[in-house]
Design a protein around this motif. Structure first.
Motif, PDB file in Angstrom:
ATOM      1  N   ASN A  87       0.818  -1.264  -0.074  1.00 21.22           N
ATOM      2  CA  ASN A  87       0.006  -0.012  -0.049  1.00 21.22           C
ATOM      3  C   ASN A  87       0.835   1.265  -0.127  1.00 21.22           C
ATOM      4  N   LEU A  88       1.909   1.068  -0.353  1.00 14.54           N
ATOM      5  CA  LEU A  88       2.985   2.498  -0.303  1.00 14.54           C
ATOM      6  C   LEU A  88       2.368   3.350  -1.411  1.00 14.54           C
ATOM      7  N   LYS A  89       2.495   4.771  -1.123  1.00 17.84           N
ATOM      8  CA  LYS A  89       2.158   5.673  -1.882  1.00 17.84           C
ATOM      9  C   LYS A  89       3.356   6.557  -2.092  1.00 17.84           C
ATOM     10  N   GLU A  90       3.735   7.056  -3.496  1.00 22.40           N
ATOM     11  CA  GLU A  90       4.946   7.924  -3.667  1.00 22.40           C
ATOM     12  C   GLU A  90       4.675   9.317  -3.079  1.00 22.40           C
ATOM     13  N   GLU A  91       3.489   9.863  -2.856  1.00 25.26           N
ATOM     14  CA  GLU A  91       3.238  11.227  -2.152  1.00 25.26           C
ATOM     15  C   GLU A  91       3.534  11.239  -0.882  1.00 25.26           C
ATOM     16  N   GLU A  92       3.311   9.977  -0.074  1.00 20.11           N
ATOM     17  CA  GLU A  92       3.363   9.656   1.230  1.00 20.11           C
ATOM     18  C   GLU A  92       5.107   9.393   1.784  1.00 20.11           C
ATOM     19  N   MET A  93       5.471   8.710   0.660  1.00 21.73           N
ATOM     20  CA  MET A  93       7.091   8.370   0.984  1.00 21.73           C
ATOM     21  C   MET A  93       7.996   9.503   0.935  1.00 21.73           C
ATOM     22  N   ILE A  94       7.486  10.687   0.295  1.00 21.45           N
ATOM     23  CA  ILE A  94       8.525  11.652   0.140  1.00 21.45           C
ATOM     24  C   ILE A  94       8.371  12.493   1.144  1.00 21.45           C
ATOM     25  N   MET A  95       7.575  12.296   2.341  1.00 24.43           N
ATOM     26  CA  MET A  95       7.266  13.280   3.340  1.00 24.43           C
ATOM     27  C   MET A  95       7.147  12.636   4.659  1.00 24.43           C
ATOM     28  N   ASP A  96       6.295  11.567   5.029  1.00 22.62           N
ATOM     29  CA  ASP A  96       5.976  10.799   6.345  1.00 22.62           C
ATOM     30  C   ASP A  96       7.156  10.444   6.950  1.00 22.62           C
ATOM     31  N   GLY A  97       7.185  10.756   8.275  1.00 25.53           N
ATOM     32  CA  GLY A  97       8.295  10.147   9.150  1.00 25.53           C
ATOM     33  C   GLY A  97       9.644  10.796   8.581  1.00 25.53           C
ATOM     34  N   LEU A  98       9.726  11.761   7.720  1.00 23.01           N
ATOM     35  CA  LEU A  98      11.024  12.167   7.429  1.00 23.01           C
ATOM     36  C   LEU A  98      11.532  13.462   8.324  1.00 23.01           C
ATOM     37  N   SER A  99      12.431  13.671   9.034  1.00 25.83           N
ATOM     38  CA  SER A  99      12.794  14.866   9.764  1.00 25.83           C
ATOM     39  C   SER A  99      13.962  15.621   9.426  1.00 25.83           C
ATOM     40  N   ALA A 100      15.064  14.680   8.871  1.00 32.34           N
ATOM     41  CA  ALA A 100      16.331  15.108   8.453  1.00 32.34           C
ATOM     42  C   ALA A 100      16.085  15.978   7.036  1.00 32.34           C
ATOM     43  N   PRO A 101      16.758  16.798   6.774  1.00 35.68           N
ATOM     44  CA  PRO A 101      16.490  17.261   5.226  1.00 35.68           C
ATOM     45  C   PRO A 101      16.568  16.456   4.430  1.00 35.68           C
ATOM     46  N   LEU A 102      15.884  16.369   3.212  1.00 29.74           N
ATOM     47  CA  LEU A 102      15.909  15.472   1.980  1.00 29.74           C
ATOM     48  C   LEU A 102      17.358  15.585   1.292  1.00 29.74           C
ATOM     49  N   HIS A 103      18.011  14.518   0.956  1.00 30.38           N
ATOM     50  CA  HIS A 103      19.262  14.414   0.091  1.00 30.38           C
ATOM     51  C   HIS A 103      18.981  15.241  -1.174  1.00 30.38           C
ATOM     52  N   PRO A 104      19.732  16.177  -1.755  1.00 29.54           N
ATOM     53  CA  PRO A 104      19.507  16.790  -2.971  1.00 29.54           C
ATOM     54  C   PRO A 104      19.378  15.808  -4.206  1.00 29.54           C
ATOM     55  N   GLY A 105      19.947  14.615  -4.031  1.00 27.71           N
ATOM     56  CA  GLY A 105      19.782  13.567  -5.274  1.00 27.71           C
ATOM     57  C   GLY A 105      18.384  13.299  -5.140  1.00 27.71           C
ATOM     58  N   ALA A 106      17.670  13.164  -4.112  1.00 26.24           N
ATOM     59  CA  ALA A 106      16.340  12.466  -3.953  1.00 26.24           C
ATOM     60  C   ALA A 106      15.394  13.705  -4.386  1.00 26.24           C
ATOM     61  N   GLU A 107      15.499  15.061  -3.866  1.00 26.40           N
ATOM     62  CA  GLU A 107      15.035  16.071  -4.312  1.00 26.40           C
ATOM     63  C   GLU A 107      14.841  16.317  -5.691  1.00 26.40           C
ATOM     64  N   LYS A 108      16.070  16.179  -6.448  1.00 21.26           N
ATOM     65  CA  LYS A 108      16.116  16.217  -7.776  1.00 21.26           C
ATOM     66  C   LYS A 108      15.068  15.433  -8.620  1.00 21.26           C
ATOM     67  N   TYR A 109      15.334  14.306  -8.148  1.00 25.21           N
ATOM     68  CA  TYR A 109      14.115  13.145  -8.762  1.00 25.21           C
ATOM     69  C   TYR A 109      12.952  13.438  -8.495  1.00 25.21           C
ATOM     70  N   TYR A 110      12.496  13.914  -7.162  1.00 25.18           N
ATOM     71  CA  TYR A 110      10.965  14.256  -6.843  1.00 25.18           C
ATOM     72  C   TYR A 110      10.474  15.378  -7.825  1.00 25.18           C
ATOM     73  N   LYS A 111      11.180  16.425  -8.017  1.00 29.12           N
ATOM     74  CA  LYS A 111      11.177  17.628  -8.618  1.00 29.12           C
ATOM     75  C   LYS A 111      10.866  17.268 -10.105  1.00 29.12           C
ATOM     76  N   GLU A 112      11.613  16.509 -10.519  1.00 26.01           N
ATOM     77  CA  GLU A 112      11.625  16.118 -11.911  1.00 26.01           C
ATOM     78  C   GLU A 112      10.144  15.361 -12.346  1.00 26.01           C
ATOM     79  N   ARG A 113       9.811  14.790 -11.167  1.00 25.50           N
ATOM     80  CA  ARG A 113       8.343  13.850 -11.567  1.00 25.50           C
ATOM     81  C   ARG A 113       7.468  14.925 -11.232  1.00 25.50           C
ATOM     82  N   GLY A 114       7.461  15.934 -10.666  1.00 24.11           N
ATOM     83  CA  GLY A 114       6.597  17.129 -10.350  1.00 24.11           C
ATOM     84  C   GLY A 114       5.884  16.661  -8.976  1.00 24.11           C
ATOM     85  N   TRP A 115       6.645  16.241  -8.182  1.00 27.38           N
ATOM     86  CA  TRP A 115       6.080  15.702  -6.692  1.00 27.38           C
ATOM     87  C   TRP A 115       6.369  16.807  -5.756  1.00 27.38           C
ATOM     88  N   MET A 116       7.096  17.657  -6.125  1.00 22.93           N
ATOM     89  CA  MET A 116       7.568  18.878  -5.405  1.00 22.93           C
ATOM     90  C   MET A 116       7.481  20.254  -6.053  1.00 22.93           C
TER      91      MET A 116
END
Ligand code: GLU
Length: 318
Positions: free
Chosen positions: A289-318
């Protein structure tokens, strides 16, 4: 002629060096072999390694002691990435609780995965029906380095208790605890883990045992005071001996790395997972039941790694 041959030889050497440089080994810290972190790491590596010819990354995901061990290994530079409970991601980044005086500023979040209820399984003949019933009993509190062991300490603390309030506090690894329960060496085992998993399945299939609720004022306090805890339910019927839903609290499994790990490496790992997300979700029932939009936010307290952020932006998720 001689000069020419030397030049060609040098060119070949340079080409060889370039290939060797492109090949990069990455290691992902997981958990015990009967848990779900091991499957998370193995699954990510399987998807990454399908693309080695293009990106040069070769991924391995050995079994480890769990959350705390993984965070410490990433900090020491012994591992590149790892799976860790959301509570320990928070504490490591902020230098609190177990990580007091040992802040890991470079810790970076990548994504979260499945939920992990704090799970207590007790032998039917132990008379344990609630968490409080554990006091005076033999309890496997988990191996040092594991998330469950550290979270168990937090739970005990919140109740004004300690592991010394058990008649025995054993430190067996997840792969050993089911057998210990079956052999009547302990009355109960504790595991913060996604469901269903092999360890609990093994425990309840070899002996008469059931999952025990973890509720009450102390737990309500933990959930109200900390964003990384939430109420959780272990569905009835999932395991033999536990027909009704069981209330407890839980965390998220999260995937973390260090800011020292290059952007393109994290980008490729994240891309391998999310470009093949349907395939990934089929690799374990806890991922269903994993959902992309939850996985990039829920339970994350450290900053996102720029490599992850780059991909999420490319996909239009951020
Ligand atoms: N939550 C456990 C830990 O942090 C590991 C669970 C698993 O291996 O699936 O150590």
């Amino acid at each position: 002629m001689k000069t020419l041959r030397t030049a060609a030889f040098a060119a070949a050497l340079v080409a060889g060096a370039a290939t060797a440089q492109e090949e990069r080994f990455i290691t992902i810290g997981t958990g015990g072999q009967t848990g779900v972190y091991f499957v998370v790491g193995q699954s990510i590596c399987r998807l990454v390694n399908r693309g080695t010819a293009e990106h040069g990354l070769k991924c391995t995901a050995p079994s480890t002691g769990g959350s705390i061990a993984n965070i410490n290994a990433i900090k020491a530079g012994d591992m590149d990435m790892g799976v860790a409970q959301s509570d320990w991601q928070y504490h490591a980044y902020n230098g609190t609780s177990e990580f007091e005086g040992d802040k890991f500023d470079k810790l970076r979040a990548v994504f979260s995965v499945h939920g992990e209820p704090f799970t207590v399984v007790a032998r039917a003949d132990s008379g344990v029906n609630t968490f409080e019933d554990l006091f005076g009993k033999r309890v496997n509190v988990g191996n040092p380095g594991s998330g469950q062991r550290a979270t168990m300490d937090v739970v005990l603390n919140s109740m004004g208790k300690a592991a010394s309030d058990f008649s025995l506090a054993s430190e067996l690894k997840p792969a050993e605890q089911a057998a210990a329960l079956g052999d009547n060496k302990v009355d109960a085992i504790v595991y913060t883990v996604g469901h269903p998993n092999g360890s609990i399945q093994e425990a309840v299939s070899t002996t008469d045992a059931k999952i025990v609720p973890v509720t009450g004022d102390a737990i309500d306090g933990l959930v109200n005071d900390n964003p990384f805890y939430a109420k959780a339910t272990i569905p009835g019927g999932m395991y033999k001996g536990t027909d009704d839903d069981v209330e407890t609290f839980g965390v998220k499994a999260t995937f973390v790395t260090s800011s020292d790990v290059p952007e393109d490496v994290v980008y490729q790992v994240v891309k391998a997972v999310f470009d093949n997300f349907d395939r990934f979700k089929k690799l374990h029932p806890a991922f269903e039941n994993l959902k992309e939009e939850e996985m990039i936010m829920d339970g994350l307290s450290a900053p996102l790694h720029p490599g992850a952020e780059k991909y999420y932006k490319e996909r239009g998720w951020m």
